[in-house]
Design a protein around this motif. Structure first.
Motif, PDB file in Angstrom:
ATOM      1  N   ALA A  81       0.843  -1.194   0.000  1.00  0.00           N
ATOM      2  CA  ALA A  81       0.000   0.000   0.000  1.00  0.00           C
ATOM      3  C   ALA A  81       0.882   1.248   0.000  1.00  0.00           C
ATOM      4  N   THR A 113      -5.610   1.539  -0.232  1.00  0.00           N
ATOM      5  CA  THR A 113      -6.016   0.277   0.394  1.00  0.00           C
ATOM      6  C   THR A 113      -5.703  -0.854  -0.571  1.00  0.00           C
ATOM      7  N   GLN A 145       0.028   2.650  -7.538  1.00  0.00           N
ATOM      8  CA  GLN A 145      -0.424   1.410  -6.919  1.00  0.00           C
ATOM      9  C   GLN A 145      -0.342   0.248  -7.903  1.00  0.00           C
TER      10      GLN A 145
END
Length: 423
Positions: free
Chosen positions: A282, A332, A412
């Motif tokens: 994360a 997340t 991400q």
């Protein structure tokens, strides 16, 4: 997933600023027709060189190792979330997340739950830490009658301090007017060891009755508060009884870090911060206090559900897909048991966001398989983006800044390209 007090489907990102935008709430970031995730045969081509990641890291973080004396309180509080009964488990209609829902890092934090005097009492008896979760029934308008529950688990160094705290708070509630009137001591037949008080008050939605219940349970003090329209007083008593009946056996399963006294006078080895090596994937928060001790954490399905915009859905989906540890930081990350499970998480959360009125937004440049949605709210324009890579689902969110969310989800994506799919 959406966050508590929340917005749409994810956790609660920046505590004060965006209530749900963080990424812990179920269903964060999708459309009616989610796109195929990274790595699938039908996945659109990603142009890595075209990705704009801003200043965000694009590689996994170093392993976190074990907790230290500097963060053990936060880590224990985060772990405790999985062993704190969620309001929807007490009553399936309690699905609208509210504050306070958070890690309690000291006895003083009890002040925002019960009142400053209670916080002083818990602090005096050296409360170690706790977790509190709050939810209400959904109502069309804030002035409509509703039912609410606060459920908290507070850990002390010994049973004596837990019991003394309960007694002194009970005395405070029944003898001192804190501005809401003096509470009346009551009993609940099926809870002989629980100290109970009730109070009736007037509100914009009409007269209400609220019940405080304090149950010493070994080193723990279980606190439950229930409020309902005055005509539903029976519901408050039944709800308190249900909460205690669920919370007592659940907290007995919590593998709490022993205190030095409990470990024969020496410090026991601290727990691992990043359970199952998921938090390394994360994007970290730059502000260590961004979520007041609730982020930089690995949560299970129940822990994620506490701060979700749809707690029952979050809990069910993460449980069914084997997503036992989920990372909460700036972004997340969910990790399912297999690739199909990750796709299920993304699809279920996306469909839930669509049901909440979110509409499709453009994918970031170079990342056509990212799903982004947006919705105008009283807080501003909420944006969620989600990307799937094998067993992993990455989620990013923000308020009024689509470029920043695009950069988050692009970074991400590159991190998840390096994630261990076989861990």
């Amino acid at each position: 997933m959406r966050g508590t007090n929340v917005m749409a489907t994810t956790w609660m990102p920046r505590a004060a600023a965006v209530l749900c935008a963080g990424v812990l709430l179920a269903g964060c970031g999708g459309t009616d027709e989610p796109k195929a995730g990274s790595g699938g045969d039908s996945a659109p081509t990603v142009e890595a060189a075209a990705l704009d990641t801003g200043s965000y890291p694009t590689s996994p973080a170093p392993e976190f190792g074990r907790a230290t004396t500097d963060n053990i309180i936060e880590v224990e509080g985060q772990r405790l979330a999985e062993f704190t009964v969620a309001p929807f488990e007490i009553d399936p209609e309690l699905t609208s997340g509210k504050m306070p829902t958070m890690v309690m890092r000291s006895g003083k934090n009890l002040g925002v739950v019960i009142g400053n005097a209670a916080g002083d009492i818990a602090h005096k008896h050296s409360m170690l830490y706790g977790y509190v979760t709050t939810a209400a029934t959904n109502t069309p308008n804030v002035t409509d009658p509703s039912r609410s529950v606060v459920n908290a688990v507070l850990r002390f160094g010994n049973p004596e301090d837990a019991a003394a705290t309960a007694r002194e708070i009970q005395t405070q509630l029944t003898t001192v007017d804190d501005g809401a009137g003096i509470a009346t001591a009551q009993t609940i037949d099926v809870l002989p060891n629980t100290l109970v008080t009730t109070r009736e008050t007037a509100s914009g939605a009409g007269p209400t009755v609220s019940v405080n219940a304090l149950t010493p349970h070994g080193d723990y003090l279980l606190y439950t508060w229930a409020q309902a329209p005055t005509g539903q007083k029976d519901w408050t008593a039944k709800t308190i009884a249900k909460a205690v009946s669920l919370q007592s056996p659940l907290i007995d399963k919590f593998p709490a870090q022993p205190t030095k006294e409990q470990n024969g006078g020496t410090s026991a080895e601290f727990p691992v911060v990043d359970q199952d090596k998921i938090l390394i994937y994360a994007i970290p928060e730059q502000d260590a206090q961004a979520k007041l001790g609730d982020d930089m954490a690995a949560y299970g399905p129940r822990g994620m559900a506490h701060r979700s915009t749809n707690p029952p859905l979050t809990y069910r989906v993460l449980t069914e897909t084997g997503s036992e540890h989920n990372a909460v930081a700036k972004t997340t990350v969910y990790r399912a048991q297999d690739d199909a499970g990750a796709r299920t998480i993304a699809d279920e959360f996306a469909n839930d966001l669509a049901a909440q009125g979110f509409t499709a937004a453009p994918s970031p440049q170079g990342l056509p398989d990212a799903t982004c949605v947006t919705k105008d709210t009283v807080r501003g324009t909420e944006i969620y983006c989600m990307v799937v890579n094998g067993r992993y689902v990455g989620e990013a969110s923000g308020l009024d800044d689509k470029k920043d969310v695009d950069q988050q989800i692009s970074a991400q994506y590159l991190i998840l390209e390096q994630a261990d799919q076989n861990v």
